[in-house]
Design a protein around this motif. Structure first.
Motif, PDB file in Angstrom:
ATOM      1  N   THR A   1       0.949  -3.822   1.812  1.00  0.00           N
ATOM      2  CA  THR A   1       1.155  -3.144   0.534  1.00  0.00           C
ATOM      3  C   THR A   1       0.071  -2.092   0.352  1.00  0.00           C
ATOM      4  N   LYS A   2       0.449  -0.909  -0.093  1.00  0.00           N
ATOM      5  CA  LYS A   2      -0.565   0.113  -0.347  1.00  0.00           C
ATOM      6  C   LYS A   2      -1.431  -0.322  -1.535  1.00  0.00           C
ATOM      7  N   VAL A   3      -2.737  -0.096  -1.407  1.00  0.00           N
ATOM      8  CA  VAL A   3      -3.648  -0.461  -2.491  1.00  0.00           C
ATOM      9  C   VAL A   3      -3.288   0.300  -3.768  1.00  0.00           C
ATOM     10  N   SER A   4      -2.776   1.521  -3.604  1.00  0.00           N
ATOM     11  CA  SER A   4      -2.377   2.291  -4.796  1.00  0.00           C
ATOM     12  C   SER A   4      -1.259   1.567  -5.546  1.00  0.00           C
ATOM     13  N   ASP A   5      -0.299   0.962  -4.796  1.00  0.00           N
ATOM     14  CA  ASP A   5       0.769   0.203  -5.447  1.00  0.00           C
ATOM     15  C   ASP A   5       0.210  -1.038  -6.141  1.00  0.00           C
ATOM     16  N   LEU A   6      -0.783  -1.648  -5.479  1.00  0.00           N
ATOM     17  CA  LEU A   6      -1.406  -2.852  -6.030  1.00  0.00           C
ATOM     18  C   LEU A   6      -2.100  -2.535  -7.358  1.00  0.00           C
ATOM     19  N   VAL A   7      -2.820  -1.426  -7.362  1.00  0.00           N
ATOM     20  CA  VAL A   7      -3.525  -1.022  -8.581  1.00  0.00           C
ATOM     21  C   VAL A   7      -2.514  -0.654  -9.657  1.00  0.00           C
ATOM     22  N   GLU A   8      -1.437   0.013  -9.258  1.00  0.00           N
ATOM     23  CA  GLU A   8      -0.385   0.387 -10.204  1.00  0.00           C
ATOM     24  C   GLU A   8       0.202  -0.881 -10.830  1.00  0.00           C
ATOM     25  N   PHE A   9       0.402  -1.925  -9.994  1.00  0.00           N
ATOM     26  CA  PHE A   9       0.940  -3.199 -10.462  1.00  0.00           C
ATOM     27  C   PHE A   9       0.021  -3.820 -11.515  1.00  0.00           C
ATOM     28  N   CYS A  10      -1.276  -3.519 -11.415  1.00  0.00           N
ATOM     29  CA  CYS A  10      -2.238  -4.051 -12.383  1.00  0.00           C
ATOM     30  C   CYS A  10      -2.503  -3.039 -13.503  1.00  0.00           C
ATOM     31  N   GLY A  11      -1.524  -2.193 -13.764  1.00  0.00           N
ATOM     32  CA  GLY A  11      -1.629  -1.291 -14.906  1.00  0.00           C
ATOM     33  C   GLY A  11      -2.365  -0.008 -14.620  1.00  0.00           C
TER      34      GLY A  11
ATOM     35  N   PRO B   1      -3.711   0.319   3.190  1.00  0.00           N
ATOM     36  CA  PRO B   1      -2.952  -0.908   2.958  1.00  0.00           C
ATOM     37  C   PRO B   1      -3.826  -2.135   2.684  1.00  0.00           C
ATOM     38  N   VAL B   2      -3.204  -3.137   2.056  1.00  0.00           N
ATOM     39  CA  VAL B   2      -3.822  -4.457   1.914  1.00  0.00           C
ATOM     40  C   VAL B   2      -3.819  -5.111   3.291  1.00  0.00           C
ATOM     41  N   VAL B   3      -4.981  -5.602   3.722  1.00  0.00           N
ATOM     42  CA  VAL B   3      -5.069  -6.271   5.026  1.00  0.00           C
ATOM     43  C   VAL B   3      -5.478  -7.727   4.825  1.00  0.00           C
ATOM     44  N   LYS B   4      -5.475  -8.462   5.934  1.00  0.00           N
ATOM     45  CA  LYS B   4      -5.646  -9.918   5.844  1.00  0.00           C
ATOM     46  C   LYS B   4      -7.011 -10.336   5.292  1.00  0.00           C
ATOM     47  N   GLY B   5      -8.037  -9.529   5.515  1.00  0.00           N
ATOM     48  CA  GLY B   5      -9.383  -9.915   5.074  1.00  0.00           C
ATOM     49  C   GLY B   5      -9.765  -9.348   3.721  1.00  0.00           C
ATOM     50  N   MET B   6      -8.777  -8.822   2.979  1.00  0.00           N
ATOM     51  CA  MET B   6      -9.103  -8.125   1.725  1.00  0.00           C
ATOM     52  C   MET B   6      -9.058  -9.099   0.553  1.00  0.00           C
ATOM     53  N   SER B   7     -10.226  -9.518   0.080  1.00  0.00           N
ATOM     54  CA  SER B   7     -10.248 -10.523  -0.981  1.00  0.00           C
ATOM     55  C   SER B   7     -10.202  -9.897  -2.372  1.00  0.00           C
ATOM     56  N   GLY B   8     -10.620  -8.640  -2.466  1.00  0.00           N
ATOM     57  CA  GLY B   8     -10.610  -8.021  -3.786  1.00  0.00           C
ATOM     58  C   GLY B   8     -10.515  -6.516  -3.700  1.00  0.00           C
ATOM     59  N   ILE B   9      -9.964  -5.935  -4.751  1.00  0.00           N
ATOM     60  CA  ILE B   9     -10.010  -4.489  -4.929  1.00  0.00           C
ATOM     61  C   ILE B   9     -10.644  -4.272  -6.293  1.00  0.00           C
ATOM     62  N   LEU B  10     -11.770  -3.600  -6.304  1.00  0.00           N
ATOM     63  CA  LEU B  10     -12.484  -3.402  -7.559  1.00  0.00           C
ATOM     64  C   LEU B  10     -12.545  -1.923  -7.905  1.00  0.00           C
TER      65      LEU B  10
END
Lengths: 360, 501
Positions: B309-319, B345-354
């Motif tokens: 998943t693209k991190v941009s989509d992830l952030v969008e999902f969180c408003g 993209p979100v990868v397997k070792g990505m525990s957080g996006i701040l």
């Protein structure tokens, strides 16, 4: 948004050099304010002149080094140096003592070594010591307390004459307790007898409260202790240096007093007189010139206590705190080198630990 | 349980309350998934699909290459639209080969490997294989292939599997939520791993600032004698492998050794859950829980997102962002990496996006060091950052190495505490990189030197042999001119010499 590549962390403790320095200034305030009250307008004038000189010299040095003066001045380190030096001066000294001290402290002891953080010796103590060896009379001209607005206290105009006109009234001078005992001893009068002269030497309670002759910021052990505890509470300093200095001084005093009461003053007397409290809490704890590890700080503190006792007891000067601190400052790099903590997973010598499942 | 003192450490502002009470939410599939071939330490995977291929959910789309590697799987069914260079979630922002998958919306599973019905009766190797083919890597952030770590039991005598649920990084709550919501899965996965490792005991370490996780995990582990939950003090960096082992077992891992040398292997709690899925259901690692937090994020949350998943989509999902973030971080704020952009993209070792604001970062311009010594007091590795950094500033790397810069774990405690805001970790990372390069160079030179020396010796020997033969021939000719001797050939150059040449 910052895109520059840099390592973490991306969060920091709310802490700064300025905050550290300002907290120390705040801690010094009660003891110094009390002494300014105690010694009146001349003390206030000298206090202002000394700090202003330090700030001015700092500004000149920093500009000369082509560094932004505003940044360096805003960290308040020059103010602290000035304050500490003023606190170690006889309160009715003339204005040029403060100015000269500032030049030696800031230009010679601090900026000649590279500025903040680079100096080997405590700038305030370099300033004070140069003044003491150059102008021994002025630097040991103590006055008895003349609280502001009390009868006999110098008026504003008198004070201007004292600080800026060089009119030191010779009727008010008094010996410090340490100086008195030392002079009497040199005349063959045993310590037991001179210490009994309560008329000359204030009793220990007065000394603790601070109602006595002495430097401008050092007379009140209790208020300095109060400031020191504040620094401990704020975690600006740890207990290692103050406790180390005072314990060594007290121990040396007590042991030798027990051996020969006629020759040696008591441990309590050493603790309560002179610059012991100011030195232990505010001078010896100077970050730049003291060791970084806790073990190193204990060694350093024991050295300061021991040297101060030796100088007070055997050397020509009645007070030895400044000399003791400076001497130990010189040893700080070598103490640091030998007191580094043991690295995780390695022995003291730096070899990887042997493979055992037991706790090392 | 008796705990042991760990040196130093700090107590940063944890700021976990933004997401700690938010249940894990699954994020709907985005319009495209970007699955990098390398999401782990080791060799990148090798693509098994070509552009245009149709894949199903859970299908292996890239296989592991070499001893330390991990395969990649499709997180949903769909069509491979391209295999292209896409920016990686790495501070450099460099691109890497990535498989781009367009979901078909059917989310159809591939035929998965059969569940291992009773994993405690099969041999360790079967579990290693299953974990390896499921693409599981360390999910705490290091992303080391888990199967490789699970084989440590075959080389060393292990007594403890230590499950790391400390989650000592500020902001992050993904492991906290995972333990609270999937306690049984985590514990089952841990038991399977312990079995594969041959370790009789499982300890699950959780920092005391997660009382709910401790309570739930303790309850879930109550009936299992071999599993014990240990609450450890809140003291950053408690989650550092070596420090956690010391806190829980009192064993101090010697420099340049592994905790496994002391009988303890550490795995993250999310890895344990992934192992549970792989072994019990044959499901590969195709999603993970990411804490999306920070002052700039409008609606911080714990999101279960498909890998790719693209991190941009992830952030969008969180408003999206409520304010402009000063810094984007991949991982926690202490040891995480700066993200060059959201376009990764979100990868397997990505525990957080701040998404952090300037206030949260609270950095200011660097001032001169005032030698306060706090960095020496708090360093969990017993180092003297103040001295090392002053050597590194003068590029005196040798002296910094003598003081132990290579033993630094880059936990960031010194930089966090520094009143002068000196980027100490940055210095140390620079020194470590340079020293590694120098070391590699030196080893290469040493090798070349030995090869050259060996080569010279061989040439000399050959020349001597030739001379001797010539002399022998001469004397032989003198004795009998008809005698012929085979010419002593100089030895053929070895492979090494060819390389050398």
């Amino acid at each position: 948004m910052t895109l520059a590549t840099t390592s973490g962390p991306f969060t920091h403790k709310a802490n700064s050099v300025q905050k550290v320095m300002t907290t120390v200034l705040l801690a010094l305030l009660p003891a110094t304010a009390f002494d300014i009250y105690l010694f009146g307008w001349p003390a206030l004038f000298l206090f202002i002149v000394t700090i202003a000189s330090c700030v001015a010299v700092e500004a000149v040095c920093v500009s000369y080094a082509d560094r932004p003066a505003k940044v360096s001045l805003s960290d308040n380190s020059a103010v602290l140096t000035g304050w500490l030096m003023a606190a170690s001066l006889p309160p009715w000294s003339p204005w040029w003592i403060g100015l000269l001290g500032a030049i030696f402290a800031i230009a010679l002891a601090k900026h000649a070594f590279g500025g903040l953080g680079q100096n080997v010796f405590n700038p305030a103590m370099v300033g004070r010591t140069v003044l003491l060896v150059s102008f021994p009379v002025i630097m040991t001209s103590w006055v008895l307390p003349h609280p502001l607005f009390s009868a006999g206290a110098p008026s504003f105009a008198d004070a201007i004459a004292i600080t800026f006109g060089g009119h030191m009234p010779d009727t008010v001078s008094a010996a410090s307790a340490l100086g008195y005992v030392k002079t009497e001893l040199s005349r063959g009068i045993p310590v037991t007898q001179s210490m009994a002269q309560v008329a000359q030497v204030p009793d220990l309670m007065d000394m603790a409260l601070g109602y006595r002759a002495g430097s401008m910021g050092e007379t009140s052990a209790i208020l300095i202790l109060f400031g020191g505890l504040f620094l401990l509470y704020k975690r600006i300093i740890s207990w290692h240096i103050p406790v180390g200095v005072m314990a060594t001084l007290f121990l040396m005093g007590t042991i030798f007093h027990l051996v020969d009461p006629a020759r040696f003053t008591t441990g309590q007397f050493h603790l309560m007189s002179g610059a012991t409290f100011l030195g232990a809490f505010f001078i010896a704890t100077d970050y730049v010139t003291s060791p970084v590890s806790k073990t190193g700080q204990l060694i350093f503190a024991a050295g300061v206590g021991l040297l101060a006792w030796l100088i007070r007891t055997f050397a020509g000067y009645p007070e030895g705190m400044a000399f003791a601190v400076l001497l130990m400052n010189g040893l700080t790099p070598i103490i640091d080198q030998y007191t580094r903590p043991r690295v995780f997973g390695r022995s003291r010598t730096g070899e990887p630990l042997p493979l055992t499942k037991e706790k090392p | 349980m008796k705990l042991f003192q760990v040196r130093g450490g700090i107590h940063p502002d944890y700021r976990k309350e933004g997401t700690s009470e938010k249940p894990i939410v699954s994020m709907p599939l985005p319009t495209a998934l970007y699955i990098p071939l390398q999401q782990h330490i080791g060799a990148p995977a090798e693509a098994l699909v070509a552009e245009g291929a149709l894949v199903k959910k859970g299908q292996m789309i890239a296989r592991s290459q070499g001893a330390v590697s991990a395969p990649q799987h499709a997180a949903t069914s769909g069509r491979i639209s391209a295999i292209a260079q896409i920016p990686a979630p790495h501070p450099s922002g460099l691109s890497q080969l990535t498989i781009i998958l367009e979901p078909d919306g059917k989310d159809e599973w591939v035929e998965l490997p059969p569940p291992i019905a009773d994993p405690f009766t099969v041999d360790a190797h079967t579990i290693h294989l299953r974990v390896a083919e499921s693409g599981i890597v360390g999910m705490g952030g290091a992303a080391f292939p888990s199967a490789v770590k699970l084989t440590l039991g075959t080389q060393k005598k292990l007594d403890t599997l230590l499950l790391n649920g400390a989650e000592c990084e500020p902001y992050l709550t993904c492991d906290d939520r995972l333990m609270r919501e999937y306690a049984d899965e985590v514990i089952d996965g841990a038991r399977i791993m312990a079995h594969a490792l041959g370790a009789p005991r499982v300890l699950i370490a959780i920092e005391q600032n997660k009382p709910d996780a401790i309570a739930i995990m303790t309850k879930a582990a109550a009936s299992i004698a071999a599993v014990e939950v240990v609450s450890v003090p809140v003291q950053y960096p408690m989650g550092s492998e070596r420090h956690l082992v010391q806190a829980v077992t009192g064993r101090e891992t010697p420099a340049r050794k592994l905790t496994a040398d002391l009988g303890v292997v550490v795995h993250n709690v999310a890895t344990a859950r992934a192992v549970h899925h792989a072994v019990r259901f044959g499901r590969p690692l195709i999603s993970r829980i990411v804490t999306v937090s920070g002052g700039a994020i409008r609606d911080p949350n714990n999101v279960e997102a498909a890998i790719g998943t693209k991190v941009s989509d992830l952030v969008e999902f969180c408003g999206g962002f409520s304010v402009r973030p000063e810094r984007l971080v991949n991982g926690g704020p202490m040891m995480g990496q700066p993200l060059p952009s959201l376009d990764v993209p979100v990868v397997k070792g990505m525990s957080g996006i701040l998404g952090l604001t300037a206030d949260e970062i609270n950095d200011s311009p660097t001032n001169p060091c005032i030698r306060c010594g706090t960095c020496v007091t708090i360093c969990p590795c017993g180092l003297s950052p103040v001295d090392m950094s002053s050597f590194i500033r003068k590029d005196n790397l040798e002296s910094a190495a003598k003081l132990g810069v290579m033993d630094c774990v880059s936990c960031g405690s010194c930089s966090w505490v520094c009143p002068s805001h000196i980027p100490l970790v940055h210095y140390f990372n620079y020194a470590k990189g340079m020293l590694n390069d120098l070391d590699r160079e030196k080893r290469k030179n040493d090798r070349v030197k030995t090869l050259v020396e060996a080569h010279m010796i061989r040439i000399e020997k050959a020349a001597e042999a030739k001379k001797a033969a010539l002399a022998a021939k001469k004397s032989a000719t003198a004795a009998s001119p008809a005698a012929t001797e085979p010419h002593p050939a100089s030895p053929a150059p070895t492979a090494e010499e060819k390389v050398n040449a």
